[in-house]
Motif scaffolding. Structure first.
Motif, PDB file in Angstrom:
ATOM      1  N   ILE A  86       0.834  -1.207   0.000  1.00  0.00           N
ATOM      2  CA  ILE A  86       0.000   0.000   0.000  1.00  0.00           C
ATOM      3  C   ILE A  86       0.867   1.255   0.000  1.00  0.00           C
ATOM      4  O   ILE A  86       0.548   2.248  -0.649  1.00  0.00           O
ATOM      5  CB  ILE A  86      -0.958  -0.016   1.214  1.00  0.00           C
ATOM      6  N   PHE A  87       2.002   1.226   0.700  1.00  0.00           N
ATOM      7  CA  PHE A  87       2.907   2.374   0.705  1.00  0.00           C
ATOM      8  C   PHE A  87       3.716   2.476  -0.578  1.00  0.00           C
ATOM      9  O   PHE A  87       4.157   3.564  -0.955  1.00  0.00           O
ATOM     10  CB  PHE A  87       3.860   2.313   1.902  1.00  0.00           C
ATOM     11  N   PHE A  89       2.643   1.723  -3.684  1.00  0.00           N
ATOM     12  CA  PHE A  89       1.853   2.138  -4.843  1.00  0.00           C
ATOM     13  C   PHE A  89       1.903   3.656  -5.079  1.00  0.00           C
ATOM     14  O   PHE A  89       2.200   4.094  -6.195  1.00  0.00           O
ATOM     15  CB  PHE A  89       0.412   1.648  -4.706  1.00  0.00           C
ATOM     16  N   PRO A  90       1.632   4.505  -4.078  1.00  0.00           N
ATOM     17  CA  PRO A  90       1.726   5.955  -4.334  1.00  0.00           C
ATOM     18  C   PRO A  90       3.146   6.388  -4.696  1.00  0.00           C
ATOM     19  O   PRO A  90       3.334   7.312  -5.480  1.00  0.00           O
ATOM     20  CB  PRO A  90       1.289   6.602  -3.021  1.00  0.00           C
ATOM     21  N   TRP A  91       4.138   5.710  -4.122  1.00  0.00           N
ATOM     22  CA  TRP A  91       5.522   6.022  -4.468  1.00  0.00           C
ATOM     23  C   TRP A  91       5.779   5.737  -5.949  1.00  0.00           C
ATOM     24  O   TRP A  91       6.412   6.533  -6.631  1.00  0.00           O
ATOM     25  CB  TRP A  91       6.462   5.195  -3.591  1.00  0.00           C
ATOM     26  N   VAL A  93       3.572   5.705  -8.350  1.00  0.00           N
ATOM     27  CA  VAL A  93       2.817   6.642  -9.177  1.00  0.00           C
ATOM     28  C   VAL A  93       3.556   7.981  -9.282  1.00  0.00           C
ATOM     29  O   VAL A  93       3.591   8.597 -10.344  1.00  0.00           O
ATOM     30  CB  VAL A  93       1.387   6.827  -8.604  1.00  0.00           C
ATOM     31  N   ASN A  94       4.149   8.423  -8.195  1.00  0.00           N
ATOM     32  CA  ASN A  94       4.841   9.725  -8.159  1.00  0.00           C
ATOM     33  C   ASN A  94       6.359   9.579  -8.204  1.00  0.00           C
ATOM     34  O   ASN A  94       7.088  10.414  -7.669  1.00  0.00           O
ATOM     35  CB  ASN A  94       4.449  10.493  -6.893  1.00  0.00           C
TER      36      ASN A  94
END
Length: 132
Positions: A86-87, A89-91, A93-94
């Motif tokens: 979960i941590f 995935f945003p990493w 993406v960005n």
């Protein structure tokens, strides 16, 4: 001059705050009322009836809890590595926006979790043992 002259009832959030407090009080009141009514209406002399067998089946016997703590350990490890994804995935993406700093931070994050995984593996937490 009234005693409530210092209160500002025209604040835009006053209605929402009042509704929150009102709902909390009503919820608490209904909970206490339901608890009181159910205790007054409950029949306490039916304990034997509650323990009898319904329709068919074996006699009810008390057995010791045979659930292994290993299930708990597997669940905790699953949650640990699920949260890791979960941590990540945003990493991912960005990734371009975060640059080298974000890359180094994620490497440290994965390294710390890898150390925890190696420790759990070395302690035998991932090997399934018999319940007996």
């Amino acid at each position: 001059m009234t005693s409530l002259s210092h209160m500002d009832f025209s604040h835009p959030f006053f209605g929402a705050f009042f509704l929150l407090v009102f709902c909390a009080v009503v919820f608490y009141g209904i909970t206490i009322l339901a608890r009181t009514v159910s205790r007054k209406m409950a029949r306490l002399d039916t304990e034997k009836l509650k323990l009898t067998i319904y329709e068919c089946g074996p006699e009810v016997t008390k057995q010791p809890n045979k659930i292994s703590a290993h299930f708990y350990l597997f669940a905790v490890l699953f949650i640990l590595f699920d949260v890791e994804i979960i941590f990540m995935f945003p990493w991912a993406v960005n990734f371009k926006v975060l640059g080298m700093f974000g890359f180094i931070e994620m490497i440290l994050f994965v390294l710390i979790l890898s150390i925890g995984f190696a420790y759990a593996w070395r302690k035998g937490a991932l090997e399934w043992h018999s319940i007996r």
